[in-house]
Design an enzyme around this catalytic site. Structure first.
Site, PDB file in Angstrom:
ATOM      1  N   SER B 652      15.407 -11.919  56.874  1.00 26.55           N
ATOM      2  CA  SER B 652      14.358 -12.668  56.175  1.00 26.55           C
ATOM      3  C   SER B 652      13.033 -12.679  56.955  1.00 26.55           C
ATOM      4  O   SER B 652      12.008 -13.093  56.417  1.00 26.55           O
ATOM      5  CB  SER B 652      14.819 -14.106  55.914  1.00 26.55           C
ATOM      6  OG  SER B 652      14.928 -14.808  57.122  1.00 26.55           O
ATOM      7  N   LYS B 695      12.643 -23.642  54.658  1.00 28.43           N
ATOM      8  CA  LYS B 695      11.679 -22.915  55.495  1.00 28.43           C
ATOM      9  C   LYS B 695      10.258 -23.455  55.274  1.00 28.43           C
ATOM     10  O   LYS B 695       9.517 -23.714  56.226  1.00 28.43           O
ATOM     11  CB  LYS B 695      11.738 -21.423  55.177  1.00 28.43           C
ATOM     12  CG  LYS B 695      12.983 -20.755  55.744  1.00 28.43           C
ATOM     13  CD  LYS B 695      13.091 -19.299  55.301  1.00 28.43           C
ATOM     14  CE  LYS B 695      14.293 -18.638  55.966  1.00 28.43           C
ATOM     15  NZ  LYS B 695      14.542 -17.293  55.436  1.00 28.43           N
TER      16      LYS B 695
END
Lengths: 253, 807
Positions: B652, B695
């Site tokens: 990611s 996040k």
């Protein structure tokens, strides 16, 4: 101390046994009788002199009851065998008597069983003559019908001894063959038997005249478990009973 | 340059609109009577239950907390209620082979009845048989037999005795047996007299005695035969009396069980056994006949009925869940008792297992527990394959013990087994155990999420109502129902989905109920839900707080202002237990002339996982194909997660890594007030990642701590936009223009946002416009190539060739 050797002690029950008539059952019966009357018991073991005589012959063999095997024997071996049985008898007598708190004594004598038993001259109430057939085992089957032969003597001791016997057979059926001089039972005897029958409902009584003794002994001698005779019964009748019966004979005073 | 629009406030969160649903609180809603979003699993379970073929047992796979057990039980209960109750199973004495107890199968409820009836029979035998043996008839017949024996023995001895006497021989008893001696005139001959007899006479007497002795021995040897005959006659009499009594007493039981073939056969054996062993029922010498008859009944355990499965009170087929599926709890066991220091057992000590209890119905087992108990799984498979339950100790199964024990007759097995477990277990078993696929042919796969459609939203509200009613908790008002549904979407990590993790949802409702009770509120309101979420997070976010503190104190270096070359904020997700949170990580890169390409320092240090390494290789490939498609790329670059001391995995951060590498290569400053998440492919396209909400919130928390100024933002893959279910405070900051979220579909979008420079359009000459970031990169690569050529030329004229890296 051997009470029998003490002249002050009176023996009231005497049990005589020999090599072929000794059994624990006999000992227990004698102790029970002595205990019921709180009287002294004397055990007498008879070393059968006939056995010693035969054992002296050079070709004599002993045949085992259990295995049917034969083996040579002699006087010494026979003597030892009898002594051992006598000791066994004494030990059993001691154990049973002490357990029942009965005064006891023991002796042994050499001779012939019937001669000695019938000629014993002591102050005794009961003389129990141990007897058995050539082959009869000691074990008595459970719940069988017990049979007793009684010759009437108008003695109260008959009642006592029957009480002892009834306790030993528990609730098993009992068949009494009652021999009497006359044709009718005396009032005392009738009362005794009625009391016993009340206590022991499974008791049956067959009355016979004394004259029937011979026929009864001929046909049913093996069936009786005990025989009770008065000491004062005619010696001929006593001998007849002893000759024919294989069961213990109790002579009452 | 492309105009990049930050996401609007409504794109950051999908609110739950319940205005179309007519209810004030969940008390107004009809509870949900069917599972939500588990149609696939539901159909699979129903199919598996319906198919009666061998091997069509079920494995219900799904994460813990999805409500597998409840659903399985619900479906099975509906089926079981319509099915017949299971049979009663009883172990009984095998009179021929006591070590192999027999089994009786009886209709439900008859097991205990038979047990009581057998006790009654024993009582009857104990009271009636003694009476029969005390009857006058029996006594008379027995007396006859005994008298007969006595008479025969007497007769034999009398005859011999008479013969002997007639021939002048006496038979005498000795202590041990018999002896024989000659007589004369009725008395025994003395030894000295015998010696005087003529030799012939002595020999005659000796021979005579020997002959009689032989006869006597023959009689003695025949005595056991007489005894045997006597015993047989008595036995025949006893048998006749017993048979009559026993048949009378057992007749009523036979009548009661005449339709039960097995029981009738058993009663027949019992009858024979009682007849053969009548002495056991008669009082022993001196024993009272009927004293404490119940105590005596207990002695006759051979007539006991060990009811190992009793379905007397069962309604429908059995459903058994065995919480502790050990080998013995499954297949049953034989217990022992200590007697005089020795362990002994018999059929009454056989105990049933879950397979017995569930026979004729359903058995539910937890696969993980089953597999973690030694030999339990093997025992289950053996039973299912053989279609019978064989009670064997592990010692017997493994041939570890040679001592004799019981070998109970096996019980036919007709059962449907339902295993529940994590998907991983299912796939491992399928992969490594060939028998598993033969025995568990039906997989019921539980979904973690379901679509957040209008219909499902309504059903979810009813599901909440069901939970509240089942657990007798306060109802939720409409707004709080909406908040719970929104939370379910957040838990699903997708605004368009709803989490089906019922356990955690129920936990949330329980906690909300607690906070409502604290305020003595009759209903659960939004504030209670929020408080429950907040407090749950608070209980678990200690490590998140510690990490944020390290960043705000400058211990862990994260910039949220200014521009820097070769430095970018990546985003990662940490998980502590079941709590996830996001945190920014500084990613830096270096780029210089060389041949080694892109070096992943995490990988070299063995701190990078395989997926992370793959991501770095992909970005290297993108770099090569984009900027050096027809030439070489003389680059030695390195990438690293700064201040990372643990394992790094996942791809990611590959988009951020590519951007920081491009920055280092083109010496392009990147905005530090932005963070990037997303993976890339070789074409530079940005791909979706997980944990997008955590996040964004993780970077937002740091920016807020360092001061929001309206420039801070997070760049996410466009594919993740649908997953956004951001916190209220993040949404509030966006609404106030203090924070932004951008979506990107290509790495050039990300570079434009991070650098503020346009990507530029590639001309026919193969060059980019001068103001673009691509131009700078292209120029830098060109410089590296020139330097490389120059170095190679110098090396050729001065020294022997060396490696480019050395140069």
């Amino acid at each position: 101390m051997n009470p029998h050797s003490d002249p002050k002690v009176k023996t009231n029950v005497i049990l005589t046994v020999d090599a072929c008539s000794y059994s624990n059952n006999m000992v227990e019966l004698a102790v029970a009788i002595a205990a019921s009357g709180k009287i002294h018991l004397h055990g007498l073991f008879i070393e059968d002199e006939d056995l010693l005589t035969v054992a002296e012959l050079p070709f004599t063999r002993e045949i085992s009851l259990t295995t049917a095997q034969e083996q040579p024997t002699d006087t010494t071996r026979m003597q030892n065998s009898l002594r051992a049985l006598g000791t066994q008898f004494k030990t059993a007598l001691q154990r049973s008597a002490q357990a029942a708190d009965v005064s006891w004594s023991y002796d042994y004598v050499r001779g012939r069983r019937d001669d000695i038993a019938l000629t014993e001259e002591r102050d005794v109430r009961y003389t129990i003559l141990g007897r058995t057939s050539l082959h009869r085992a000691e074990t008595i089957p459970r719940q069988r019908t017990h049979r007793i032969l009684i010759v009437e003597d108008h003695s109260s001791l008959i009642g006592q001894i029957l009480q002892v016997l009834l306790q030993r057979i528990h609730a098993d059926p009992l068949e009494i063959t009652w021999l009497q001089q006359g044709s009718d039972l005396s009032g005392q005897t009738r009362s005794l038997l009625e009391d016993l029958q009340h206590e022991h409902p499974r008791m049956m009584i067959h009355t016979h005249k004394l004259d029937d003794l011979e026929s009864i002994l001929s046909s049913r001698a093996h069936a009786f478990e005990y025989a009770i005779l008065p000491q004062q019964t005619d010696k001929g009748i006593q001998q007849q009973v002893l000759d024919k019966l294989d069961c213990p004979v109790i002579l009452v005073a | 340059m492309k105009q990049h629009q930050a996401l609007k406030i409504e794109e950051l969160y999908r609110s739950c609109d319940l205005s179309k649903f007519d209810f004030n609180t969940t008390a107004d809603l009809e509870p949900l009577d069917r599972p939500l979003g588990q149609q696939r699993a539901l159909e699979a379970i129903e199919f598996g239950v319906d198919v009666e073929q061998e091997g069509f047992n079920l494995f219900v796979l799904g994460a813990s907390g999805l409500g597998k057990h409840e659903l399985v039980k619900l479906i099975l209960q509906q089926r079981a209620n319509a099915e017949a109750a299971g049979s009663d199973w009883c172990y009984v004495m095998n009179f021929a082979h006591p070590q192999k107890p027999n089994i009786l199968k009886l209709p439900a409820g008859l097991g205990q009845k038979l047990s009581k009836d057998m006790n009654t029979l024993v009582e009857d035998l104990l009271t009636s048989l003694p009476s029969s043996f005390q009857s006058e008839e029996y006594r008379n017949r027995r007396q006859q037999i005994e008298d007969d024996l006595q008479a025969r023995q007497d007769q034999a001895f009398k005859n011999l005795n008479k013969d002997a006497e007639d021939q002048g021989i006496a038979i005498l008893r000795t202590p041990a047996g018999y002896t024989l001696g000659p007589m004369v005139d009725g008395r025994l001959i003395k030894p000295e007299e015998f010696k005087k007899l003529p030799k012939d006479e002595q020999e005659r007497i000796e021979k005579l005695i020997a002959d009689i002795q032989l006869e006597l021995q023959k009689i003695l040897r025949d005595l056991p035969l007489l005894q045997r005959e006597h015993h047989q006659r008595l036995k025949a009499l006893n048998r006749e009396i017993t048979q009559h009594t026993v048949e009378q007493l057992i007749a009523w039981i036979e009548q009661a069980y005449r339709d039960q073939e097995d029981v009738m056969a058993y009663l027949d054996v019992v009858k024979q056994y009682a007849i053969e062993n009548v002495e056991a029922f008669l009082p022993q010498d001196g024993q009272q006949e009927v004293d404490n008859i119940h105590a005596r009944v207990a002695e006759f355990h051979e007539f006991s009925i060990n009811v190992i499965v009793d379905n007397a009170s069962a309604e429908g087929a059995p459903i058994v869940y065995e919480d502790n599926p050990t080998y013995q709890n499954l297949v049953g066991r034989v217990e022992y008792i200590s007697q005089m220091g020795t362990l002994v057992t018999d059929f009454t000590l056989i105990k049933s297992g879950a397979l017995h209890q569930a026979n004729g119905g359903y058995l539910i087992l937890d696969a993980q527990k089953l597999l973690t108990h030694a030999f339990a799984y093997e025992g289950l498979k053996r039973a299912l394959k053989a279609r019978e339950i064989k009670i064997q100790s592990l010692e017997q199964v493994l041939s570890l013990a040679s001592s004799m024990s019981l070998e109970p007759v096996s019980i036919p097995l007709n059962i449907k087994v339902v295993l529940t477990g994590e998907p991983l277990l299912y796939y491992l078993l399928m992969q490594y155990d060939p028998e598993f696929s033969q025995l568990f042919k039906v997989a019921a796969d539980f979904s973690r999420t379901t679509a957040r459609s209008e219909e499902n939203t309504g059903l979810y509200a009813r599901l909440i109502a069901s939970m509240q009613q089942r657990h007798q908790k306060r109802p939720l008002d409409q707004a709080s129902v909406g908040r719970v549904i929104e939370h379910a979407a957040r838990a699903a990590e997708d605004g368009a989905k709803l989490s089906l993790h019922l356990e955690s949802m129920n936990d949330l409702l329980t906690e909300a109920d607690y906070w409502a009770s604290k305020q003595q509120s009759p209903v659960i309101a939004v504030e209670h839900i929020e408080k429950a979420i907040e407090k749950r997070k608070y209980r678990l976010d200690k490590y998140e707080e510690l990490l944020q503190e390290q960043i705000t104190r400058g211990i862990k270096m994260i910039d949220t202002r200014g521009n820097k070359v070769a430095q970018v904020n990546g985003l990662s997700v940490l998980q502590v237990g079941d709590f996830m949170f996001g945190q920014p990580s500084r990613i830096t890169a270096t780029a210089r002339l060389g041949k080694s390409g892109v070096v992943d320092i995490e990988r070299e240090a063995r701190l990078g996982g395989q997926i992370h390494s793959k991501g770095v290789m992909i970005l290297a490939a993108y770099l090569d194909s984009t900027y050096a498609a027809n030439t070489n790329l003389p680059l030695a670059a390195s990438l690293v997660f700064e201040q990372s001391y643990g394992m790094v995995d996942g791809d990611s951060a590959s988009a951020a890594e590519l951007c920081v590498l491009l920055s280092a290569l083109g010496q392009i400053p990147l905005k530090q007030q932005m963070a990037v998440t997303g993976s890339i492919n070789q074409l530079g396209e940005i791909q979706a990642i997980g944990g997008v909400n955590e996040k964004i919130e993780g970077f937002f928390d740091i920016c807020r701590a360092q001061g929001l100024d309206g420039t801070q933002a997070v760049i996410i893959p466009a594919a993740n936009q649908a997953h956004l279910m951001l916190r209220q405070d993040v949404r509030q900051a966006v609404a106030e223009g203090l924070f932004n979220v951008y979506c990107a579909t290509h790495v050039e979008d990300v570079m434009e946002l991070l650098s503020g420079l346009p990507r530029g359009k590639l001309t026919k000459k193969g060059t980019y416009p001068k103001n673009s970031f691509n131009y700078r990169i292209q120029q830098r690569i060109s410089e590296l190539q020139q330097q490389q050529k120059k170095l190679i030329q110098q090396a050729k004229t001065t020294t022997p060739p060396s490696t480019a890296d050395d140069a």
